[in-house]
Structure formats: structure tokens, C-alpha cells
Design a protein around this motif. Structure first.
Motif, PDB file in Angstrom:
ATOM      1  N   ALA A  44     -14.161   6.692  43.170  1.00 15.66           N
ATOM      2  CA  ALA A  44     -15.351   5.849  43.169  1.00 15.66           C
ATOM      3  C   ALA A  44     -15.197   4.682  42.195  1.00 15.66           C
ATOM      4  CB  ALA A  44     -16.581   6.683  42.811  1.00 15.66           C
ATOM      5  N   GLY A  45     -14.586   4.952  41.033  1.00 13.13           N
ATOM      6  CA  GLY A  45     -14.358   3.878  40.069  1.00 13.13           C
ATOM      7  C   GLY A  45     -13.445   2.802  40.619  1.00 13.13           C
TER       8      GLY A  45
ATOM      9  N   LEU B 249     -14.168   1.740  34.340  1.00 10.33           N
ATOM     10  CA  LEU B 249     -14.665   0.365  34.385  1.00 10.33           C
ATOM     11  C   LEU B 249     -14.507  -0.331  33.036  1.00 10.33           C
ATOM     12  CD1 LEU B 249     -17.974   0.798  36.440  1.00 10.33           C
ATOM     13  CD2 LEU B 249     -15.782  -0.044  37.254  1.00 10.33           C
TER      14      LEU B 249
ATOM     15  N   ILE C 247     -15.425   0.736  43.116  1.00 12.46           N
ATOM     16  CA  ILE C 247     -16.331  -0.231  42.482  1.00 12.46           C
ATOM     17  C   ILE C 247     -15.545  -1.427  41.954  1.00 12.46           C
ATOM     18  CG2 ILE C 247     -17.899  -0.585  40.530  1.00 12.46           C
ATOM     19  CD1 ILE C 247     -18.764   2.341  40.910  1.00 12.46           C
TER      20      ILE C 247
ATOM     21  N   GLY D 133     -14.492  10.825  40.800  1.00 12.57           N
ATOM     22  CA  GLY D 133     -14.892   9.724  39.933  1.00 12.57           C
ATOM     23  C   GLY D 133     -13.845   8.635  39.891  1.00 12.57           C
TER      24      GLY D 133
ATOM     25  N   ALA E 107     -16.519   4.162  47.371  1.00 16.32           N
ATOM     26  CA  ALA E 107     -17.653   4.296  46.458  1.00 16.32           C
ATOM     27  C   ALA E 107     -18.988   4.225  47.188  1.00 16.32           C
ATOM     28  CB  ALA E 107     -17.576   3.209  45.388  1.00 16.32           C
TER      29      ALA E 107
ATOM     30  N   THR F 195     -16.272   9.460  34.176  1.00 13.44           N
ATOM     31  CA  THR F 195     -14.975   8.942  34.631  1.00 13.44           C
ATOM     32  C   THR F 195     -15.116   7.534  35.187  1.00 13.44           C
ATOM     33  OG1 THR F 195     -14.241  11.190  35.177  1.00 13.44           O
ATOM     34  CG2 THR F 195     -13.024   9.366  36.163  1.00 13.44           C
ATOM     35  N   ILE F 196     -16.135   7.310  35.996  1.00 11.14           N
ATOM     36  CA  ILE F 196     -16.362   5.976  36.574  1.00 11.14           C
ATOM     37  C   ILE F 196     -16.589   4.948  35.472  1.00 11.14           C
ATOM     38  CG2 ILE F 196     -17.932   4.592  37.982  1.00 11.14           C
ATOM     39  CD1 ILE F 196     -18.425   7.078  39.674  1.00 11.14           C
TER      40      ILE F 196
END
Length: 559
Positions: free
Chosen positions: A129-130, A409, A133, A126, A382, A404-405
Motif C-alpha cells: 500500500a505504501g 512515506l 501511494i 503495508g 493501495a 509501515t505505510i
């Protein structure tokens, strides 16, 4: 043994070209980020470059991480800015940075790196990926020519900080056709470089697409400068390195710590904050880097803390801001083909050579070109396949991943990871609660026999569910609680079973304990409980069997 050797070697000749590519591309990305983070931290611009040099050369030399690249990181901006303001002078802050490095070495010897073993994989994925993004979203203003947010801090909606909605609105009002042309050309290069037709050419295999992107960006902007000077990118649309006019001016860019502040309590308070944040960032980053490593090598966390501590001592001694392992640079390097620590050393060496000899050339690199590199890096972190893979593992993995993502953010990196960790722990406890024991029920000769098999580790969390099971046992039943497979049984659970055994005789329930496996720790095991009941409660319906009963095989069902 082979894994350890791969981690400690500087390089493998079979990966030489990939390591050089990875180091070169991460260097190109690192230059503007070092400057931007120093600017946002309230430190001299060159202090960010010094931290990048030390992160590549010193930490790269002492670290055993195969792919991690260190340097100044956006997560340290707040603590750095606060420490400089609190201490009132940059030299005093440098002393705090040195002391923070000593503390990190101490944490390494205290084996504090073991904390990294408790990061759930879903939270690490996560985090990656966060970050991906955020990299994608935050490059959008750069793609159209708006370059005010050079620091690239890893948060979107922090109060008083980067607000993506406002940045996009302002960027549309400062639209630059040249920046857009460079960005689209850069993305086209990345797309073509990944096509099979291009991959078959030796040139494409040996030259990284990111290097072509940077050279193309310089070429387009210089061409526009010659033909339409008023349209060319300049100022904060380009990399901005300090350009010393003489060796003396270059040496003046370095600053020594103020050792006279050694007795200032605020120095040590700031050092603690720097050490804790930098250490946690480093552990998270190397864990994430190991996740990206195609060879799946494992970084020794305690040794990494020592290497980061040495790096911060050196950085503070020569005028640099604090450093830590940086996942963005590491992932850029991995995507370019890096496979060993040589990439970090190449990164630091190129940074040293270019800031000394070629600052003017580096200052021609458009931010739009670097934004394209970071955009592609963010996409790889991501991509949709990552989401599909975690989703397929079930809600217990996907929900902490998604939380988590979202938290990253909406807040910042460390806060988001903390929220993700809490969510992951909740699901771990939930799974533990649901798998505390298994039960099977048999009916023969009007007697109900209930066999309860306890799990390997029966903690106090198991108490509630076990009590619920015992409460619903019918009268006149035979209950066998089997602890032969348990290595640990919490005393609270033992006490609950004791209380049930006392009340069982009133309901004509026969309670049978099977002996527990001896535990290494001095806890109250079922064997001790059985002996106690055999001596003191023989008339209350309790029976202890020294050998487990043999029953017909029935598939156990979780309750």
C-alpha cells in the motif's frame, strides 16, 4: 505437488496471452526506470538497461518465482552510488557486483531465505500500500509535464532527495497542456477498458489497455509535433535510450569488471553492502508478489537468492548495475494478466530486441503515458478495499500496517519496513503476554481451587504475568498448574513457580503440578519440577499427582 509444478514450468498455454501482455507492459514501464535508476546511481545509462536485460532473461530463467520480475531497483541507488564513489571507478564496482552475486548464492545455500517466513502479513500489505501511494503521488508532476525525477525512487521526503511539495510547486510552473492531454486520455482508456460494455469485446480482452495508452501517447505527441511543433513534448519528457550508430558503438556500451582490484578490501566491503540490500529487497519483493498472485503460489526463498546471485554475477560481468526483484514491475505485469515466468522472459526479450533495433521508436514514448500506467498500478496496490480489509482484522493487524505505510512515506522502503516489523513484533509480544495461560476458579466446601492451564509455548515473556497471578492467590487455596498442554516451558518460568512453591506453605496454599508433556528440547519441564519437589519438599505443602485431576467443565477465562 501441483503447486511446485506450476512454479517451475516456464508457461502454461492457457495463460500464454496474459503472460505476453504482462511481459510487454512491464517492459514498457521498465525502460525509463532502468535509465533513471542508472542515472541516479552515478552509473552509465546503458548499465541500467543491461541490468534489466539480465533481470528478465537470466533471473527469469533460474528463478522459481511464478510472477516476480527482476531488474535495477530504486532501493539500490544509495548503496550503488556510495560504492562507485568509494571505489573510484565503475569497472571496480562491477567486480564488487560479481562478488555480491557469489555472496547471494552462498546465502541461498546457507538457507538464509527462511527470514522471509518471519515477515508479518500486515507489514507486507503495508509495504504494498505504501508503494502504491508513493506511485500515485510521484506521478502527479509527470501528468502535467514535469519530468525531472525520472528515477522514481521509493521515498517522498528523504533529505536532499525527492520532495513532493517542491516537485508539485515546480511542476505547476512548467505546466504542459500536451502532457496533460496525454495523461487524461490515457486514464480515460484505462477507465473505459474496465467497463463491462468494453469487456464484452474480444479486442479489449486480447489487447492490454497499457499498450493502447502508450501508442495513443506517441500518436498525440507526434500529431502535435506536426501541427504545433513548439508545443510538442521533447527531451526528458520522453524516454531517452542511447542510440548507437554502429555495431562497434553498441558493443562499447558494455563494460568488463576490473579484476585487478580483487585484492582491494573496499571491493569486498561494497560487495557485502550490495549483497545484503539486494537480498533483503528480493525477499521482501517476492513475498509481496506472492501476496498479489491470484493463484497464491509460494516462491522458494532460498532458490530465489541463488537466482538473484546468478543475475548479479552476469550483470557485473557485462557492465550492469546490481539488480533485485522489483515489486513495481511485477505488479504491473500481474495487473496486465501475467500468470507464469514466461512474462519475465518476454520482458527481457523485448528489452533486448528493442534496445538493439528500435531505440528511436522507444524514445518517442511520453513520460505522461507511463505515468498513467504507474498511477493505475499504484491505485490497485493501495485501493480503499485493502485498508478496509486490514482494519476489519483488528488493531493488532491494522496498526503495524498503518505504521509501515507512514514510515515508508517518511523515510525509505527498507527503513519503513524495519519500523513496521518492530511494530508488528511489539503486537505479537503483547498478544503472547495476554495469552500465556488461562485460569478458572471454583469454590466448594469453603475451599478455593484455582486451575491454571499453561499455553503451548511458555517463554520467559510469560513470567511477569504468571507471577502477577500467583501473587494474588488467596491464602488457604489449592492451586493446580497444568502443563500437560505445554511443549516448552522456559527455565525462568520454572524457577518462578519453584519460588512460589517454597513460599506457598507459609500461606497454607497447596500447590499441585500436573505432569508436562515431554519436550523435544532439553529444557526443565514441569514433570522434572514435580519429581524434584516430591523428593525434597514433601513437608512444605507440595503434592505431585501422576494423573490429571478431573474437574467440572468451566469455561476458561484469560487473565
Amino acid at each position: 505437488m501441483k503447486r511446485r509444478q506450476t512454479n517451475t514450468n516456464f508457461f502454461d498455454l492457457t495463460n500464454l496471452s496474459g503472460d505476453i501482455r504482462g511481459g510487454a507492459i512491464s517492459f514498457l514501464v521498465a525502460v525509463p526506470l532502468c535509465l533513471g535508476i542508472a542515472l541516479a546511481s552515478g552509473a552509465p545509462l546503458f548499465a541500467g538497461i543491461i541490468a534489466g536485460l539480465v533481470g528478465g532473461l537470466v533471473v527469469g530463467l533460474f528463478s522459481r518465482s511464478a510472477l516476480s520480475i527482476s531488474g535495477p531497483e530504486a532501493g539500490l541507488i544509495v548503496v550503488t552510488l556510495s560504492a562507485i564513489e568509494t571505489l573510484g571507478s565503475f569497472p571496480a564496482f562491477l567486480l564488487a557486483t560479481c562478488i555480491a552475486g557469489l555472496m547471494q548464492i552462498g546465502l541461498g545455500f546457507a538457507r538464509a531465505g527462511m527470514v522471509s517466513n518471519f515477515f508479518p502479513s500486515s507489514v507486507i500489505k503495508g509495504m504494498l500500500a505504501g508503494i502504491g501511494i508513493i506511485l500515485i503521488i510521484k506521478q502527479l508532476p509527470h501528468l502535467v509535464g514535469y519530468d525531472a525525477d525520472a528515477a522514481e525512487g521509493l521515498a517522498l521526503f528523504q533529505p536532499g532527495g525527492f520532495n513532493i511539495i517542491e516537485q508539485l510547486r515546480m511542476s505547476l510552473g512548467q505546466f504542459s497542456g500536451v502532457a496533460m492531454l496525454i495523461a487524461l486520455s490515457s486514464l480515460a482508456v484505462f477507465y473505459l477498458w474496465g467497463r463491462l460494455l468494453f469487456q464484452q469485446r474480444a479486442f479489449v480482452k486480447n489487447v492490454p489497455a497499457a499498450l493502447i495508452v502508450v501508442l495513443l501517447g506517441i500518436f498525440i505527441n507526434e500529431l502535435v509535433r506536426m501541427v504545433f511543433p513548439q508545443l510538442a513534448l521533447r527531451g526528458n519528457h520522453l524516454v531517452q535510450l542511447p542510440v548507437p550508430g554502429s555495431p562497434q558503438e553498441f558493443l562499447q556500451l558494455f563494460t568488463m569488471p576490473d579484476f585487478s582490484q580483487w585484492n582491494n578490501p573496499l571491493v569486498y566491503t561494497s560487495a557485502v553492502a550490495i549483497a545484503l540490500v539486494a537480498s533483503l529487497e528480493a525477499l521482501l519483493s517476492v513475498e509481496a508478489t506472492d501476496e498479489l498472485d491470484p493463484l497464491k503460489r509460494k516462491t522458494p526463498a532460498n532458490h530465489e537468492l541463488k537466482a538473484q546471485g546468478i543475475g548479479n554475477i552476469v550483470s557485473g560481468l557485462i557492465g550492469g548495475i546490481p539488480l533485485t526483484s522489483v515489486i513495481v514491475r511485477s505488479s504491473v505485469s500481474i495487473n496486465a494478466g501475467a500468470r507464469t515466468r514466461l512474462a519475465a522472459l518476454v520482458h527481457g526479450t523485448l528489452l533486448l530486441i528493442c534496445v538493439v533495433t528500435l531505440p528511436t521508436l522507444l524514445n518517442k514514448i511520453p513520460w505522461a503515458s507511463l505515468a498513467a500506467i504507474l498511477l493505475v498500478t499504484g491505485y490497485k496496490l493501495a485501493r480503499i478495499e485493502v485498508f478496509k480489509g486490514v482494519f476489519a482484522e483488528g488493531p493488532a493487524k491494522f496498526i503495524p500496517f498503518a505504521v509501515t505505510i507512514i514510515a515508508i512515506l517518511l523515510t525509505d522502503l527498507l527503513t519503513g519496513i524495519g519500523i513496521g516489523m518492530i511494530t508488528g513484533i511489539v503486537f505479537i509480544l503483547r498478544e503472547h503476554y495476554q495469552n500465556t495461560h488461562r485460569v478458572r476458579t471454583e469454590h466448594a466446601n469453603n475451599i478455593t481451587r484455582i486451575h491454571v492451564s499453561l499455553g503451548d509455548h511458555v517463554s520467559f515473556l510469560s513470567k511477569a504475568k504468571l507471577l502477577k497471578l500467583l501473587k494474588n492467590i488467596p491464602d488457604n487455596a489449592v492451586v493446580e498448574i497444568d502443563g500437560t498442554g505445554s511443549s516448552y516451558i522456559d527455565s525462568d518460568v520454572i524457577k518462578a513457580i519453584e519460588n512460589f512453591g517454597v513460599a506457598a506453605c507459609q500461606r497454607n496454599i497447596q500447590l499441585v503440578f500436573l505432569p508436562a508433556r515431554p519436550a523435544e528440547s532439553p529444557v526443565y519441564t514441569l514433570t522434572e519440577l514435580a519429581d524434584n519437589y516430591r523428593r525434597n519438599n514433601s513437608e512444605r505443602g507440595f503434592r505431585h499427582d501422576s494423573q490429571p485431576h478431573l474437574h467440572r467443565q468451566v469455561n476458561p477465562t484469560p487473565i
